[in-house]
Design a protein around this motif. Structure first.
Motif, PDB file in Angstrom:
ATOM      1  N   LEU A 134       0.830  -1.199   0.000  1.00 45.89           N
ATOM      2  CA  LEU A 134       0.000   0.000   0.000  1.00 45.89           C
ATOM      3  C   LEU A 134       0.866   1.250   0.000  1.00 45.89           C
ATOM      4  O   LEU A 134       0.630   2.193  -0.729  1.00 45.89           O
ATOM      5  CB  LEU A 134      -0.839   0.053   1.281  1.00 45.89           C
ATOM      6  CG  LEU A 134      -2.116  -0.737   1.338  1.00 45.89           C
ATOM      7  CD1 LEU A 134      -2.732  -0.555   2.710  1.00 45.89           C
ATOM      8  CD2 LEU A 134      -3.055  -0.262   0.270  1.00 45.89           C
ATOM      9  N   LYS A 167       1.094   7.280  12.667  1.00 47.27           N
ATOM     10  CA  LYS A 167      -0.037   6.814  13.475  1.00 47.27           C
ATOM     11  C   LYS A 167      -0.576   5.435  13.119  1.00 47.27           C
ATOM     12  O   LYS A 167      -0.923   4.667  14.007  1.00 47.27           O
ATOM     13  CB  LYS A 167      -1.194   7.814  13.369  1.00 47.27           C
ATOM     14  CG  LYS A 167      -0.845   9.188  13.887  1.00 47.27           C
ATOM     15  CD  LYS A 167      -2.087   9.977  14.278  1.00 47.27           C
ATOM     16  CE  LYS A 167      -2.791  10.608  13.098  1.00 47.27           C
ATOM     17  NZ  LYS A 167      -3.956  11.421  13.533  1.00 47.27           N
ATOM     18  N   TYR A 168      -0.702   5.133  11.822  1.00 49.03           N
ATOM     19  CA  TYR A 168      -1.555   4.004  11.481  1.00 49.03           C
ATOM     20  C   TYR A 168      -0.878   2.732  11.000  1.00 49.03           C
ATOM     21  O   TYR A 168      -1.505   1.675  10.958  1.00 49.03           O
ATOM     22  CB  TYR A 168      -2.607   4.455  10.452  1.00 49.03           C
ATOM     23  CG  TYR A 168      -3.466   5.569  10.999  1.00 49.03           C
ATOM     24  CD1 TYR A 168      -3.535   6.807  10.363  1.00 49.03           C
ATOM     25  CD2 TYR A 168      -4.177   5.417  12.187  1.00 49.03           C
ATOM     26  CE1 TYR A 168      -4.294   7.839  10.886  1.00 49.03           C
ATOM     27  CE2 TYR A 168      -4.931   6.442  12.712  1.00 49.03           C
ATOM     28  CZ  TYR A 168      -4.991   7.649  12.060  1.00 49.03           C
ATOM     29  OH  TYR A 168      -5.736   8.664  12.581  1.00 49.03           O
ATOM     30  N   LEU A 169       0.395   2.815  10.636  1.00 51.65           N
ATOM     31  CA  LEU A 169       1.050   1.565  10.280  1.00 51.65           C
ATOM     32  C   LEU A 169       1.344   0.792  11.562  1.00 51.65           C
ATOM     33  O   LEU A 169       1.544   1.388  12.620  1.00 51.65           O
ATOM     34  CB  LEU A 169       2.359   1.838   9.538  1.00 51.65           C
ATOM     35  CG  LEU A 169       2.222   2.182   8.059  1.00 51.65           C
ATOM     36  CD1 LEU A 169       3.580   2.433   7.459  1.00 51.65           C
ATOM     37  CD2 LEU A 169       1.539   1.045   7.303  1.00 51.65           C
ATOM     38  N   PRO A 170       1.353  -0.541  11.484  1.00 53.50           N
ATOM     39  CA  PRO A 170       1.701  -1.312  12.675  1.00 53.50           C
ATOM     40  C   PRO A 170       3.142  -1.012  13.096  1.00 53.50           C
ATOM     41  O   PRO A 170       3.926  -0.516  12.294  1.00 53.50           O
ATOM     42  CB  PRO A 170       1.550  -2.767  12.217  1.00 53.50           C
ATOM     43  CG  PRO A 170       1.599  -2.726  10.744  1.00 53.50           C
ATOM     44  CD  PRO A 170       1.061  -1.398  10.316  1.00 53.50           C
ATOM     45  N   TYR A 203       1.687  14.918   3.417  1.00 51.95           N
ATOM     46  CA  TYR A 203       1.181  15.087   4.772  1.00 51.95           C
ATOM     47  C   TYR A 203       0.488  13.809   5.237  1.00 51.95           C
ATOM     48  O   TYR A 203       0.702  13.335   6.349  1.00 51.95           O
ATOM     49  CB  TYR A 203       0.205  16.263   4.759  1.00 51.95           C
ATOM     50  CG  TYR A 203      -0.436  16.582   6.086  1.00 51.95           C
ATOM     51  CD1 TYR A 203      -1.725  16.131   6.380  1.00 51.95           C
ATOM     52  CD2 TYR A 203       0.228  17.350   7.031  1.00 51.95           C
ATOM     53  CE1 TYR A 203      -2.318  16.429   7.585  1.00 51.95           C
ATOM     54  CE2 TYR A 203      -0.374  17.653   8.250  1.00 51.95           C
ATOM     55  CZ  TYR A 203      -1.647  17.197   8.510  1.00 51.95           C
ATOM     56  OH  TYR A 203      -2.237  17.489   9.704  1.00 51.95           O
ATOM     57  N   ASP A 204      -0.314  13.232   4.350  1.00 52.20           N
ATOM     58  CA  ASP A 204      -1.006  11.991   4.685  1.00 52.20           C
ATOM     59  C   ASP A 204      -0.015  10.866   4.942  1.00 52.20           C
ATOM     60  O   ASP A 204      -0.166  10.084   5.887  1.00 52.20           O
ATOM     61  CB  ASP A 204      -1.920  11.573   3.527  1.00 52.20           C
ATOM     62  CG  ASP A 204      -3.197  12.380   3.491  1.00 52.20           C
ATOM     63  OD1 ASP A 204      -4.028  12.129   2.609  1.00 52.20           O
ATOM     64  OD2 ASP A 204      -3.358  13.275   4.356  1.00 52.20           O
ATOM     65  N   ASN A 246       1.455  11.046   8.355  1.00 50.56           N
ATOM     66  CA  ASN A 246       0.516  10.630   9.395  1.00 50.56           C
ATOM     67  C   ASN A 246       0.279   9.136   9.387  1.00 50.56           C
ATOM     68  O   ASN A 246       0.138   8.518  10.446  1.00 50.56           O
ATOM     69  CB  ASN A 246      -0.819  11.359   9.238  1.00 50.56           C
ATOM     70  CG  ASN A 246      -0.890  12.578  10.141  1.00 50.56           C
ATOM     71  OD1 ASN A 246      -0.332  12.571  11.227  1.00 50.56           O
ATOM     72  ND2 ASN A 246      -1.559  13.606   9.682  1.00 50.56           N
ATOM     73  N   ILE A 247       0.251   8.554   8.190  1.00 55.65           N
ATOM     74  CA  ILE A 247       0.043   7.109   8.117  1.00 55.65           C
ATOM     75  C   ILE A 247       1.210   6.382   8.770  1.00 55.65           C
ATOM     76  O   ILE A 247       1.021   5.443   9.546  1.00 55.65           O
ATOM     77  CB  ILE A 247      -0.143   6.659   6.652  1.00 55.65           C
ATOM     78  CG1 ILE A 247      -1.510   7.139   6.160  1.00 55.65           C
ATOM     79  CG2 ILE A 247      -0.035   5.146   6.516  1.00 55.65           C
ATOM     80  CD1 ILE A 247      -1.734   6.957   4.688  1.00 55.65           C
ATOM     81  N   LYS A 250      -0.645  14.809  -0.131  1.00 56.25           N
ATOM     82  CA  LYS A 250      -0.344  13.385  -0.050  1.00 56.25           C
ATOM     83  C   LYS A 250       0.837  13.146   0.865  1.00 56.25           C
ATOM     84  O   LYS A 250       0.902  12.155   1.597  1.00 56.25           O
ATOM     85  CB  LYS A 250      -0.021  12.819  -1.444  1.00 56.25           C
ATOM     86  CG  LYS A 250      -1.234  12.472  -2.261  1.00 56.25           C
ATOM     87  CD  LYS A 250      -0.967  11.235  -3.114  1.00 56.25           C
ATOM     88  CE  LYS A 250      -2.227  10.682  -3.739  1.00 56.25           C
ATOM     89  NZ  LYS A 250      -2.727  11.485  -4.845  1.00 56.25           N
TER      90      LYS A 250
END
Lengths: 196, 241
Positions: B115, B190-193, B182-183, B186-187, B180
């Protein structure tokens, strides 16, 4: 991330710079480029649209009527007076004493600015998505337009847009591809379900 | 404030990020104890332009808009073009390979970590399109407008160009290529394992933060200097026509 825009109007470069620097420590605050005089203030207010104006006391006192007029025409904005010791404030606005310690300055900023906006604009504390928002995230990841999402979820397009704004604010993710990645990582959607 | 008689080496010590900024003026390391003035002279760089850019880069509260607008379009666009080269040929390839490595080492390649790869590829393509548009359409247009403005000669060719395009079109299109980026930050934050190997992950993050800041400064130049400058010239040309 909800952001409170603050403008500083002060003749002293050092004071403007110092305040900018202090405001950097508040993630909820965005310090706009400062002004060194009252000139062009109306244009700037319209252009930058700050929520809060920090104005040097001397400037307020020298331009009392203009500033009162401004305060009335921009009544939703918060005006705060920056006061140096030995100066009598105008008493038109709440005050921050520039000579205070960092601790006291931070307390004033929290009390005058952050607390006011937390209640008035309901800065969302929780970053948990509601069920509705999760549903919208899923639809965005699947590639649907706002109109299509509205139809699929039986809500208005306006509501979809509101949900998307809240989602962006809570997650800190702005683009569709970013939302898609988030959706996959949080199992709101499977990779196999994606278009293309 | 950085001034002409400061030694170039001292300037670098003030802010190591300047090293990549001076490269965009074709200034390379190894200038010994020379002053900024001397190094600029040696490299045929306009010292005032150089210092305006450097000081704006250095101090977030300092942006000499009017002074920067006073420089010729050519000087501004050449610098912006150099920035583009830096992004496309240095920064992006580096990030790309770091991210690929990161996916392999930090997240033990599984289909979800792909991804990141496709997300970044997407971003890369957007950036390339954005940059090519500026290099191929916006900058030549700006140069033409300046030529017409300075010479007083408004050829029918330019008239035609200006009828179909205005710098405002560019402003409206100047979308947030940074979104993008910026996203992505953050990914990763914050959001990846949790990564297996933090070192590489952190490296990617640092590069992203740095690139974002650089792109921000770059946009400032385009939006607050180049566009207003060209707009003013367009206005006065229209008055003449």
């Amino acid at each position: 991330m909800n952001v409170i825009r603050v403008s500083i109007v002060h003749e002293s470069y050092i004071i403007r710079k110092g305040f900018s620097s202090l405001l950097l420590e508040f993630p909820e605050i965005f310090a706009l480029p400062g002004l060194d005089s009252i000139e062009m203030i109306e244009e700037r207010l319209k252009k930058d649209d700050p929520h809060v104006l920090l104005i040097q006391s001397e400037i307020v006192l020298k331009n009392k009527s203009l500033i009162s007029k401004l305060r009335n025409s921009f009544s939703t904005k918060l005006f705060i007076e920056l006061v140096h010791q030995n100066v009598n404030p105008s008493n038109l606005f709440p005050i921050i004493y520039i000579d205070n310690s960092k601790q006291d300055l931070v307390t004033s900023i929290n009390r005058l600015i952050l607390d006011r906006y937390k209640s008035k604009y309901e800065l969302i504390e929780s970053s948990d998505l509601s069920d509705r928002e999760k549903a919208v995230v899923r639809e965005v990841a699947l590639g649907y337009t706002n109109k299509e999402i509205a139809d699929r979820l039986f809500i208005s397009t306006h509501t979809v847009i509101t949900h998307r704004k809240n989602i962006t604010r809570k997650l800190g993710i702005k683009t569709v591809s970013g939302i898609t990645v988030y959706a996959i990582l949080n199992k709101l959607v499977e990779m196999s379900e994606l278009k293309k | 404030m950085i001034l002409p008689d400061m030694k170039m080496a001292e300037m670098i010590h003030l802010n190591y990020e300047f090293v990549s900024v001076i490269n965009r003026f074709n200034i390379k390391l190894g200038f010994g104890d020379k002053t900024i003035h001397e190094v600029c002279e040696d490299n045929s760089v306009n010292i005032d332009f150089f210092l305006a850019i450097i000081n704006a880069y250095y101090d977030n509260d300092y942006f000499p808009k009017e002074q920067l607008k006073s420089f010729p379009v050519n000087m501004i666009t050449s610098y912006l073009k150099k920035n583009h080269e830096y992004y496309l040929f240095d920064k992006i390839p580096e990030l790309e390979s770091l991210i690929k490595k990161m996916i392999l080492e930090c997240y033990q390649k599984n289909h979800k970590s792909d991804l990141l790869d496709s997300f970044f590829t997407n971003y890369k393509e957007e950036l390339i399109a954005h940059v090519s548009y500026e290099d191929e359409v916006v900058f030549p247009y700006a140069l033409n407008v300046e030529k017409a403005y300075l010479s007083g000669k408004v050829t029918s060719e330019i008239k035609e160009q200006m009828k179909n395009y205005s710098i405002k079109t560019y402003l409206d299109k100047h979308d947030d290529v940074e979104e993008k980026l910026y996203d992505l930050k953050n990914i990763i934050i914050k959001y990846l394992p949790a990564p297996v190997n933090s070192f590489l992950c952190n490296k990617v993050l640092f590069e992203l933060f740095y690139l974002e800041k650089d792109l921000d400064d770059h946009s400032m130049l385009e939006e607050k200097v180049l566009i207003p400058k060209v707009e003013e010239m367009e206005k006065s040309i229209f008055i003449r026509i």
